[in-house]
Enzyme design. Structure first.
Site, PDB file in Angstrom:
ATOM      1  N   VAL A  46       0.833  -1.203   0.000  1.00 44.70           N
ATOM      2  CA  VAL A  46       0.000   0.000   0.000  1.00 44.70           C
ATOM      3  C   VAL A  46       0.870   1.257   0.000  1.00 44.70           C
ATOM      4  O   VAL A  46       0.538   2.257  -0.640  1.00 44.70           O
ATOM      5  CB  VAL A  46      -0.972   0.005   1.205  1.00 44.70           C
ATOM      6  N   CYS A  47       2.001   1.197   0.689  1.00 49.56           N
ATOM      7  CA  CYS A  47       2.865   2.381   0.856  1.00 49.56           C
ATOM      8  C   CYS A  47       3.249   3.053  -0.467  1.00 49.56           C
ATOM      9  O   CYS A  47       3.108   4.276  -0.590  1.00 49.56           O
ATOM     10  CB  CYS A  47       4.098   2.029   1.662  1.00 49.56           C
ATOM     11  N   PRO A  48       3.710   2.317  -1.477  1.00 50.39           N
ATOM     12  CA  PRO A  48       4.082   3.018  -2.711  1.00 50.39           C
ATOM     13  C   PRO A  48       2.885   3.654  -3.409  1.00 50.39           C
ATOM     14  O   PRO A  48       3.036   4.685  -4.063  1.00 50.39           O
ATOM     15  CB  PRO A  48       4.732   1.937  -3.580  1.00 50.39           C
TER      16      PRO A  48
END
Length: 187
Positions: A46-48
């Site tokens: 999810v972070c990118p």
């Protein structure tokens, strides 16, 4: 106790931005609007998507005089390696702060102690270093840069217009409210 309206606590960390490493402290946040976006870890899922969404909206934040800082408990070296290998992170033009000691993550009360990772925390800080917005999400819930942009604009509006408040779904140019006894029970 809530972090809202509290002063950013002292910290010193190393950031990566545009091929360079540099130190960031609480003093780096003074004199301008800042957004700290904590995320669990580099090289994840999810972070990118979130950091790329912020990268796409970064010019709009910059026009408002806002600096964004991505923060994780990874090192600044890991941030560089991620930018070198991920098409999404290559787009990031704002600083990525490494917090391997967890001091900054703990200062903002988003540390998952047993994992050594951060929750998804978003903090808007005014030019005096006061925290004006604090949102903390479960790590499975991604954020939306345009919703954050709307909230930053609301924070800037109320900062420059004391005595006015922004109602739900307020967008730049919409009417605001001036709290008074006359409004009680009429909204």
């Amino acid at each position: 106790m809530s972090l809202i309206n509290t002063q950013v606590q002292p910290f010193k960390a190393t950031a990566y931005q545009a091929g360079k490493f540099f130190d960031v402290t609480e003093q780096s946040l003074m004199g301008k609007w800042s957004v700290l976006v904590f995320y669990p870890a580099d090289f994840t899922f999810v972070c990118p998507t979130e950091l790329e969404d912020l990268a796409d909206a970064y010019p709009e934040f910059s026009k408002l005089g806002v600096e964004i800082y991505g923060v994780s408990t990874d090192t600044h070296f890991s941030h560089k390696a991620w930018a070198d290998t991920s098409p999404a992170i290559k787009k990031v033009q704002y600083p990525l702060i490494g917090d391997p000691t967890g001091r900054l993550t703990r200062n903002f009360e988003v540390m998952i102690e047993e994992a050594g990772l951060a929750l998804r925390g978003t903090f808007v800080i005014n030019p005096e270093g006061e925290i004006k917005l604090c949102e903390i999400h479960d790590n499975g819930i991604g954020r939306d840069a345009h919703e954050l942009l709307r909230k930053v604009k609301a924070a800037q509006y109320t900062y420059s217009h004391p005595g006015e408040v922004c109602p739900a779904k307020w967008k730049e140019g919409d009417a605001t409210l001036k709290p008074s006894l006359d409004l009680v029970g009429k909204i």
